[in-house]
Design a protein around this motif. Structure first.
Motif, short mmCIF file in Angstrom:
data_model
loop_
_atom_site.label_atom_id
_atom_site.label_comp_id
_atom_site.label_asym_id
_atom_site.label_seq_id
_atom_site.Cartn_x
_atom_site.Cartn_y
_atom_site.Cartn_z
N LYS A 1 0.85 -1.19 0.00
CA LYS A 1 0.00 0.00 0.00
C LYS A 1 0.88 1.24 0.00
O LYS A 1 1.71 1.42 0.88
N LEU B 1 -11.57 -2.64 3.11
CA LEU B 1 -11.98 -1.25 3.37
C LEU B 1 -11.00 -0.27 2.76
O LEU B 1 -11.29 0.92 2.64
N ARG C 1 -17.36 -8.47 0.54
CA ARG C 1 -18.66 -8.49 1.20
C ARG C 1 -19.03 -9.90 1.65
O ARG C 1 -19.50 -10.10 2.76
N ARG D 1 -16.92 -10.68 4.62
CA ARG D 1 -17.31 -9.97 5.85
C ARG D 1 -18.58 -10.53 6.47
O ARG D 1 -18.84 -10.31 7.66
N MET D 2 -19.38 -11.25 5.69
CA MET D 2 -20.54 -11.92 6.29
C MET D 2 -20.09 -12.87 7.40
O MET D 2 -20.82 -13.12 8.35
N ILE E 1 -15.63 -7.88 13.56
CA ILE E 1 -14.56 -6.89 13.66
C ILE E 1 -14.70 -6.04 14.91
O ILE E 1 -15.75 -5.47 15.17
N PRO F 1 -13.08 -2.78 16.25
CA PRO F 1 -12.17 -1.71 15.85
C PRO F 1 -11.39 -1.14 17.03
O PRO F 1 -11.73 -1.38 18.19
N ASN G 1 -16.95 2.68 18.36
CA ASN G 1 -17.90 3.49 17.59
C ASN G 1 -19.31 2.95 17.78
O ASN G 1 -20.05 2.76 16.83
N ASP H 1 -23.23 3.19 18.89
CA ASP H 1 -24.20 4.23 18.61
C ASP H 1 -24.66 4.86 19.91
O ASP H 1 -25.37 4.21 20.68
N VAL I 1 -29.47 -3.34 15.96
CA VAL I 1 -29.25 -2.55 14.74
C VAL I 1 -28.06 -3.10 13.96
O VAL I 1 -28.10 -3.22 12.73
N TYR I 2 -27.02 -3.47 14.69
CA TYR I 2 -25.82 -3.99 14.02
C TYR I 2 -26.11 -5.32 13.34
O TYR I 2 -25.66 -5.57 12.22
N ARG J 1 -28.86 -6.28 12.11
CA ARG J 1 -29.68 -6.08 10.91
C ARG J 1 -28.82 -5.74 9.69
O ARG J 1 -29.21 -6.05 8.56
N TYR J 2 -27.64 -5.11 9.91
CA TYR J 2 -26.76 -4.82 8.78
C TYR J 2 -26.31 -6.11 8.09
O TYR J 2 -25.92 -6.10 6.93
N PHE J 3 -26.32 -7.22 8.84
CA PHE J 3 -25.93 -8.51 8.27
C PHE J 3 -27.13 -9.22 7.64
O PHE J 3 -26.99 -10.32 7.13
N ARG K 1 -20.73 -7.02 19.94
CA ARG K 1 -21.28 -6.58 18.66
C ARG K 1 -20.54 -7.28 17.50
O ARG K 1 -21.16 -7.65 16.50
#
Lengths: 261, 305
Positions: free
Chosen positions: B13, B54, B74, B77-78, B82, B84, B88, B90, B101-102, B104-106, B149
């Protein structure tokens, strides 16, 4: 760098992100609705009755009726704009909500689509709030035609969400948004016929106004409130869609460049 | 499919002229606990971000269980969880809402999430905190919730960027325990850390990175026995400089001097210890060499930030 400006991708994965924004909104719904309603309503009533009493009818309707269509449009514009600028920037940069979402199997394009549609959803809500006031005051000349303003608020919301996202994508901080309000939003409010007809202005300003999306929104909403079918609907919708598509493409490209490279 | 493997080849990189990662090769078999170590700016976080799709690599290839990243990031990542470096969560949501909520992103069903959330809260030691606001949580609780999470999709690879930075010893032990348990279930664990004891304790294998390259790789014990003398004596005190002047040759195989402390590395320190017995002004500690000694030998003692 190359590839960042490839066309935005659309997927239903944006939906859980929209649901997240909605869940946050629900927690503060009271304050939010008050903000959507009170400010534009007082402007409309104050100017409509106060200034309106000094003025003749415009195109056969009272100044209040004339102003109500402008208010509906600019309040709708403001909702989306504030949402994607301030709240959007907070989610992207300050609160790092986007970083968290990106760790799930979601792409940046999904996040931006959620911002776009969420901004438009806030617009829809603002537009509805003003429309209810218009109904309560009986300003609409035709119930049926006034209902057509509802899908238009969604279109106005999409347009100004997309435009606002361009600013958000390059903004280093909240102060940066002053440029957008001073140089784009305020001139738009003053040039596009919110408070007075565009044809009362010098030719040069009229030409400028013709290119701006708010003019086209008002050119459709105003006749609908006054009980007429708008002329040149295709042109108006076309111009607004062009602004939406162009801005959204730029916003997605700039955001990809900012966050993914 | 418990445990995902990771294969990285020739990863590069560059940001303009600056190369952050300069040709990294990594092989992490399924089910391993693998550590990515290195001073600040070594390229660890950039490597992780490329691994997750990312950040676009400048060159090289990444495969997670056969999925090519970033193209199939993608899909990968299913199956990845992770944690971090920065929390972060909510802040507008409660503890349970954050997990819901997290999840549901999956695309996970609400019914399944409602079943899973109590178990995740228990794992994180947050039972009874389901309806607490994030602002009401301590730093350790937030960290544990961030781990919970990361597990909401029952991942087969767990990626953690400095999972215990800023935590008190109690909270660190809780995180370690959870990671060990997950690893025992067959899940692959990949973590970065600045704590050498953490790496030594948890990792089956690790790589030490510096300036964007791998400079050492292996099992913690093997690295210590391969790369450094087995014993170290630390000497410190006011008269260290004067004492060092008249120290006979051969008493210390190899030494490093830092922060007014002498680190004397070797196999047999009999002569040195006898000398020190006769110098009461100086204090000393004898201990086996550790991973930290290896790390400092390889990357130097100068500040990096």
């Amino acid at each position: 760098m190359n590839g960042n400006f490839a066309l935005p991708r659309f997927s239903w994965r944006f939906w859980p992100i929209w649901q997240r924004h909605f869940l946050v909104w629900k927690k503060y719904a009271g304050t939010s609705i008050l903000g959507n309603l009170a400010d534009p309503m007082f402007y409309m009533l104050g100017f409509g009755y106060g200034l309106g009493s000094l003025m003749p009818h415009i195109g056969g309707v009272s100044y209040l009726t004339f102003l109500s269509a402008g208010t509906l449009c600019y309040s709708t514009m403001n909702s989306a704009t504030f949402e994607v600028l301030y709240s959007g920037f907070s989610r992207m940069h300050v609160q790092k909500t986007w970083d968290a979402i990106l760790n799930a199997p979601v792409m940046l394009d999904d996040i931006l689509l959620a911002e776009l549609v969420w901004g438009a959803s806030k617009s829809l809500l603002s537009g509805l709030a003003i429309l209810v006031v218009i109904w309560l005051l009986g300003l609409q000349q035709s119930w049926a035609l006034s209902l057509w303003t509802i899908p238009l608020t969604l279109l106005i919301g999409l347009t100004f969400s997309a435009m606002g996202l361009v600013m958000t994508s390059v903004s280093p901080n909240y102060e940066f948004f002053i440029y957008y309000f001073t140089l784009v939003i305020t001139p738009m409010v003053l040039l596009c016929g919110v408070f007075y007809p565009v044809d009362r202005m010098p030719a040069l300003l009229q030409i400028l106004a013709t290119g701006l999306p708010l003019t086209h929104a008002i050119d459709m909403v105003r006749p609908l409130i006054q009980g007429r079918i708008p002329a040149y609907v295709g042109v108006h919708v076309g111009v607004m869609l062009a602004w939406t598509a162009g801005s959204y493409w730029l916003a997605v490209g700039l955001t990809r460049r900012r966050l993914l490279s | 499919m418990p445990g995902l493997s990771v294969t990285i080849r020739g990863l590069v990189k560059r940001y303009g002229e600056q190369a952050v990662v300069r040709g990294l090769d990594l092989d992490i078999p399924a089910g391993e606990c693998f550590g990515l170590l290195g001073p600040n700016g070594a390229g660890k976080t950039t490597t992780l971000k490329m691994l997750l799709g990312l950040v676009q690599p400048t060159a090289g290839s990444i495969a997670i269980n056969g999925w090519q990243v970033p193209v199939q990031a993608r899909q990968a990542r299913m199956r990845i969880g992770i944690m971090p470096q920065m929390d972060n969560l909510d802040p507008d949501f409660t503890v349970a809402e954050n997990l819901l909520v997290y999840g549901r992103y999956f695309g996970i069903d609400r019914a399944i999430l409602n079943e899973r959330i109590p178990a995740l809260l228990e794992l994180a030691g947050l039972t009874g905190k389901a309806d607490s606001r994030i602002g009401e949580l301590s730093g350790g609780m937030k960290r544990r919730l961030t781990l919970a999470r990361a597990l909401v999709n029952d991942p087969d690879l767990i990626v953690l960027d400095e999972p215990t930075t800023g935590l008190d010893p109690q909270a660190r032990h809780v995180i370690w325990q959870s990671l060990r348990r997950l690893n025992q279930q067959g899940k692959t664990v990949l973590l970065t850390t600045h704590f050498m004891d953490e790496a030594e304790r948890l990792c089956d294998r690790l790589v030490i990175m510096d300036h964007g390259l791998s400079i050492a790789e292996g099992r913690p014990r093997d690295l210590i026995s391969r790369l450094i003398e087995p014993q170290v004596v630390e000497v410190y005190g006011d008269q260290l400089a004067a004492w060092l002047e008249q120290l006979p040759d051969g008493v210390c195989e190899r030494h490093e001097l830092a922060d007014e402390t002498l680190y004397c590395y070797g196999h047999d320190h009999g002569a040195l210890l006898a000398l020190l017995q006769r110098t009461p002004a100086l204090r000393h500690v004898q201990r086996p060499s550790s991973l930290e000694d290896v790390f400092l030998k390889l990357t130097g003692r100068e500040l990096r930030d």
